[in-house]
Design a protein around this motif. Structure first.
Motif, PDB file in Angstrom:
ATOM      1  N   TYR A 196      20.275  -8.013   7.365  1.00 47.37           N
ATOM      2  CA  TYR A 196      20.076  -8.654   6.047  1.00 47.37           C
ATOM      3  C   TYR A 196      18.265  -8.362   4.535  1.00 47.37           C
ATOM      4  CZ  TYR A 196      16.495 -11.827   7.813  1.00 47.37           C
ATOM      5  OH  TYR A 196      15.533 -12.614   8.261  1.00 47.37           O
ATOM      6  N   PRO A 197      18.789  -8.037   3.771  1.00 43.43           N
ATOM      7  CA  PRO A 197      19.701  -8.187   2.133  1.00 43.43           C
ATOM      8  C   PRO A 197      20.627  -7.160   2.499  1.00 43.43           C
ATOM      9  CG  PRO A 197      17.640  -7.804   1.591  1.00 43.43           C
ATOM     10  CD  PRO A 197      17.260  -7.778   3.023  1.00 43.43           C
ATOM     11  N   ASN A 198      22.305  -7.548   1.645  1.00 45.70           N
ATOM     12  CA  ASN A 198      22.921  -7.243   1.424  1.00 45.70           C
ATOM     13  C   ASN A 198      23.935  -7.303   0.501  1.00 45.70           C
ATOM     14  OD1 ASN A 198      25.150  -5.080   2.121  1.00 45.70           O
ATOM     15  ND2 ASN A 198      26.179  -6.095   3.340  1.00 45.70           N
ATOM     16  N   PRO A 199      23.809  -6.599  -0.544  1.00 46.47           N
ATOM     17  CA  PRO A 199      22.622  -5.517  -0.986  1.00 46.47           C
ATOM     18  C   PRO A 199      21.611  -5.021  -0.046  1.00 46.47           C
ATOM     19  CG  PRO A 199      23.905  -5.662  -2.396  1.00 46.47           C
ATOM     20  CD  PRO A 199      23.935  -7.172  -2.388  1.00 46.47           C
ATOM     21  N   VAL A 200      20.602  -4.260  -0.192  1.00 45.73           N
ATOM     22  CA  VAL A 200      19.467  -3.911  -0.281  1.00 45.73           C
ATOM     23  C   VAL A 200      18.632  -3.101  -0.674  1.00 45.73           C
ATOM     24  CG1 VAL A 200      20.007  -2.216   2.101  1.00 45.73           C
ATOM     25  CG2 VAL A 200      17.909  -2.774   2.093  1.00 45.73           C
ATOM     26  N   ASP A 201      17.563  -3.039  -1.382  1.00 39.29           N
ATOM     27  CA  ASP A 201      16.719  -2.007  -2.124  1.00 39.29           C
ATOM     28  C   ASP A 201      15.959  -1.057  -0.864  1.00 39.29           C
ATOM     29  OD1 ASP A 201      18.239  -2.593  -4.399  1.00 39.29           O
ATOM     30  OD2 ASP A 201      16.902  -4.043  -4.582  1.00 39.29           O
ATOM     31  N   ASP A 202      15.260  -2.235  -0.319  1.00 36.79           N
ATOM     32  CA  ASP A 202      13.829  -1.217   0.374  1.00 36.79           C
ATOM     33  C   ASP A 202      14.144  -1.872   1.970  1.00 36.79           C
ATOM     34  OD1 ASP A 202      13.098  -3.672  -0.081  1.00 36.79           O
ATOM     35  OD2 ASP A 202      11.461  -3.941  -1.140  1.00 36.79           O
ATOM     36  N   ILE A 203      13.448  -2.917   2.217  1.00 40.53           N
ATOM     37  CA  ILE A 203      13.803  -3.468   4.060  1.00 40.53           C
ATOM     38  C   ILE A 203      14.357  -3.831   4.369  1.00 40.53           C
ATOM     39  CG2 ILE A 203      11.885  -4.610   5.294  1.00 40.53           C
ATOM     40  CD1 ILE A 203      10.626  -2.299   3.740  1.00 40.53           C
ATOM     41  N   LEU A 204      14.891  -3.622   4.982  1.00 46.34           N
ATOM     42  CA  LEU A 204      16.114  -4.007   5.903  1.00 46.34           C
ATOM     43  C   LEU A 204      15.970  -4.487   7.320  1.00 46.34           C
ATOM     44  CD1 LEU A 204      20.021  -4.465   5.521  1.00 46.34           C
ATOM     45  CD2 LEU A 204      20.278  -2.845   7.410  1.00 46.34           C
ATOM     46  N   HIS A 205      16.330  -6.513   7.168  1.00 45.37           N
ATOM     47  CA  HIS A 205      15.827  -7.099   8.638  1.00 45.37           C
ATOM     48  C   HIS A 205      17.236  -6.920   9.220  1.00 45.37           C
ATOM     49  CE1 HIS A 205      11.942  -8.689   5.592  1.00 45.37           C
ATOM     50  NE2 HIS A 205      13.000  -8.585   5.209  1.00 45.37           N
ATOM     51  N   VAL A 206      16.971  -6.643  10.198  1.00 46.16           N
ATOM     52  CA  VAL A 206      18.059  -6.376  11.377  1.00 46.16           C
ATOM     53  C   VAL A 206      17.275  -7.696  12.655  1.00 46.16           C
ATOM     54  CG1 VAL A 206      18.912  -4.941  13.317  1.00 46.16           C
ATOM     55  CG2 VAL A 206      18.306  -4.276  11.309  1.00 46.16           C
ATOM     56  N   GLU A 207      18.029  -8.489  13.759  1.00 47.90           N
ATOM     57  CA  GLU A 207      18.164  -8.845  14.053  1.00 47.90           C
ATOM     58  C   GLU A 207      19.756  -9.018  14.518  1.00 47.90           C
ATOM     59  OE1 GLU A 207      18.711 -13.682  12.385  1.00 47.90           O
ATOM     60  OE2 GLU A 207      16.379 -13.486  10.859  1.00 47.90           O
ATOM     61  N   ALA A 208      18.873  -8.474  16.275  1.00 50.23           N
ATOM     62  CA  ALA A 208      19.840  -8.298  17.664  1.00 50.23           C
ATOM     63  C   ALA A 208      19.804  -8.703  18.432  1.00 50.23           C
ATOM     64  CB  ALA A 208      19.196  -6.784  18.365  1.00 50.23           C
ATOM     65  N   LYS A 209      20.995  -9.197  19.391  1.00 46.95           N
ATOM     66  CA  LYS A 209      20.805 -10.635  20.202  1.00 46.95           C
ATOM     67  C   LYS A 209      20.888  -9.425  21.906  1.00 46.95           C
ATOM     68  CE  LYS A 209      24.617 -13.360  18.330  1.00 46.95           C
ATOM     69  NZ  LYS A 209      25.456 -14.124  18.521  1.00 46.95           N
ATOM     70  N   GLU A 210      20.619  -8.134  21.737  1.00 49.40           N
ATOM     71  CA  GLU A 210      20.431  -7.354  22.464  1.00 49.40           C
ATOM     72  C   GLU A 210      20.421  -5.873  22.735  1.00 49.40           C
ATOM     73  OE1 GLU A 210      24.197  -6.191  24.734  1.00 49.40           O
ATOM     74  OE2 GLU A 210      24.865  -7.337  23.560  1.00 49.40           O
ATOM     75  N   LEU A 228      17.223   3.043  17.608  1.00 50.85           N
ATOM     76  CA  LEU A 228      17.764   2.272  18.915  1.00 50.85           C
ATOM     77  C   LEU A 228      16.901   1.031  18.351  1.00 50.85           C
ATOM     78  CD1 LEU A 228      17.116   4.110  22.639  1.00 50.85           C
ATOM     79  CD2 LEU A 228      18.946   2.839  21.606  1.00 50.85           C
ATOM     80  N   ILE A 229      17.515  -0.213  18.424  1.00 53.59           N
ATOM     81  CA  ILE A 229      17.223  -2.102  18.022  1.00 53.59           C
ATOM     82  C   ILE A 229      17.269  -2.943  18.915  1.00 53.59           C
ATOM     83  CG2 ILE A 229      17.962  -3.819  16.329  1.00 53.59           C
ATOM     84  CD1 ILE A 229      17.711  -1.178  14.640  1.00 53.59           C
ATOM     85  N   LYS A 230      15.784  -3.022  19.607  1.00 55.13           N
ATOM     86  CA  LYS A 230      15.437  -3.518  20.287  1.00 55.13           C
ATOM     87  C   LYS A 230      15.876  -5.423  20.006  1.00 55.13           C
ATOM     88  CE  LYS A 230      11.582  -1.113  21.828  1.00 55.13           C
ATOM     89  NZ  LYS A 230       9.510  -1.585  21.682  1.00 55.13           N
ATOM     90  N   GLU A 231      16.151  -6.029  21.239  1.00 53.67           N
ATOM     91  CA  GLU A 231      16.299  -7.063  21.134  1.00 53.67           C
ATOM     92  C   GLU A 231      15.377  -8.062  19.854  1.00 53.67           C
ATOM     93  OE1 GLU A 231      17.217 -11.248  24.185  1.00 53.67           O
ATOM     94  OE2 GLU A 231      16.822  -9.100  24.890  1.00 53.67           O
ATOM     95  N   GLY A 232      15.954  -8.870  19.142  1.00 55.16           N
ATOM     96  CA  GLY A 232      14.689  -9.621  18.608  1.00 55.16           C
ATOM     97  C   GLY A 232      14.989  -9.314  16.914  1.00 55.16           C
ATOM     98  N   ASN A 233      14.511  -9.370  16.316  1.00 53.29           N
ATOM     99  CA  ASN A 233      13.896  -8.543  15.077  1.00 53.29           C
ATOM    100  C   ASN A 233      13.445  -7.149  14.430  1.00 53.29           C
ATOM    101  OD1 ASN A 233      15.081 -11.516  14.554  1.00 53.29           O
ATOM    102  ND2 ASN A 233      13.002 -11.860  14.026  1.00 53.29           N
ATOM    103  N   GLN A 234      13.325  -6.986  13.736  1.00 54.11           N
ATOM    104  CA  GLN A 234      13.117  -5.893  13.326  1.00 54.11           C
ATOM    105  C   GLN A 234      13.248  -4.637  11.683  1.00 54.11           C
ATOM    106  OE1 GLN A 234      13.866  -2.532  16.082  1.00 54.11           O
ATOM    107  NE2 GLN A 234      13.737  -1.023  15.018  1.00 54.11           N
TER     108      GLN A 234
END
Length: 267
Positions: A196-210, A228-234
């Motif tokens: 999120y957000p989607n659509p995105v203009d600048d920063i995309l937040h990714v929450e991964a479970k693994e 690579l996306i680590k578990e957690g927020n990025q």
């Protein structure tokens, strides 16, 4: 005052000795001349042409940081060698310092030439070559979709080169790409990640479970980025991405599952 060898061994309380340990060392020669010697000049020549040796006198200094222009217009436009040494006020020289350098070839053609087209093809298959004519530009940044409908899904090498107004081509630029065409089954969700957000203009937040591998594709299937996306927020920066529809593909390193998400950028 030369190379010497030190032999050493140890004895314990039982009167037994170890093996000898041997160490080479150099006792440097005695320095002759004044320790207050100063650099008073330097000389240089190119390649093996000692007859062209040039000597330059400088104000006497303890240390010399040499920053100067040297005329190399008469040298071959190829690989050359600069030989340089320094002289002190006792008349003694240092060893020569030797440096390789390249005298670049003369550029032919007009400096006002502009880019008028580019062409691209896949792997070494020139039958796939596509030429695109553009308005003449001094500098060109390509931000467009490429037609890859003629190739199957998989990994390829994309080759591209540019042509100027004098009919001359640039060197070929090659980039590894991956084409991935989405089918209906690809949208099965394993809920491995949320963006999120989607659509995105600048920063995309990714929450991964693994731990996930994240691949971002243009809508035509060309791979844009892998990370690579680590578990957690990025957070990921999308501010430099052009406006359009992208496909985000998450791949679980643990379960080998895949999750596909459509992402709009710049809307």
């Amino acid at each position: 005052h030369n190379i010497n060898v030190l032999h050493i061994r140890f004895k314990d309380n039982n009167g037994k000795h170890t093996s000898f340990i041997n160490k080479l060392f150099i006792r440097p020669p005695t320095v002759s001349g004044s320790l207050d010697a100063k650099i008073t000049s330097y000389e240089y020549y190119f390649n093996n042409d000692t007859a062209s040796k040039q000597s330059v006198t400088v104000s006497a200094v303890d240390e010399l940081n040499l920053v100067t222009d040297i005329d190399v217009s008469n040298l071959e436009r190829n690989i050359n060698v600069l030989h340089l040494r320094f002289k002190d006020n006792n008349g003694k020289y240092t060893s020569f310092i030797n440096k390789l350098f390249v005298q670049a070839p003369t550029v032919s053609g007009s400096l006002d030439a502009k880019i008028v087209s580019y062409e691209y093809w896949i792997d070494s298959d020139l039958s796939t070559k596509v030429e695109v004519v553009i308005s003449p530009e001094k500098n060109l940044v390509i931000a467009t979709d490429l037609d890859l409908s003629s190739i199957e899904n998989g990994e390829y090498q994309l080759n591209i080169r540019f042509k100027d107004s004098e009919g001359k081509f640039s060197s070929i630029i090659s980039k590894n790409i991956e084409k991935y065409t989405l089918g209906n089954d690809d949208f099965e969700s394993f809920k491995m990640a949320t963006i999120y957000p989607n659509p995105v203009d600048d920063i995309l937040h990714v929450e991964a479970k693994e731990l996930l591998e994240m691949k971002i594709y243009y809508s035509n299937g060309i791979l844009v980025k892998t990370t690579l996306i680590k578990e957690g927020n990025q957070n990921l920066d999308f501010s430099n991405y052009k406006k359009g529809l992208y496909i985000v593909k998450f791949h679980s390193k643990k379960s080998n599952n895949i999750e596909i998400i459509k992402l709009k950028v710049g809307y």
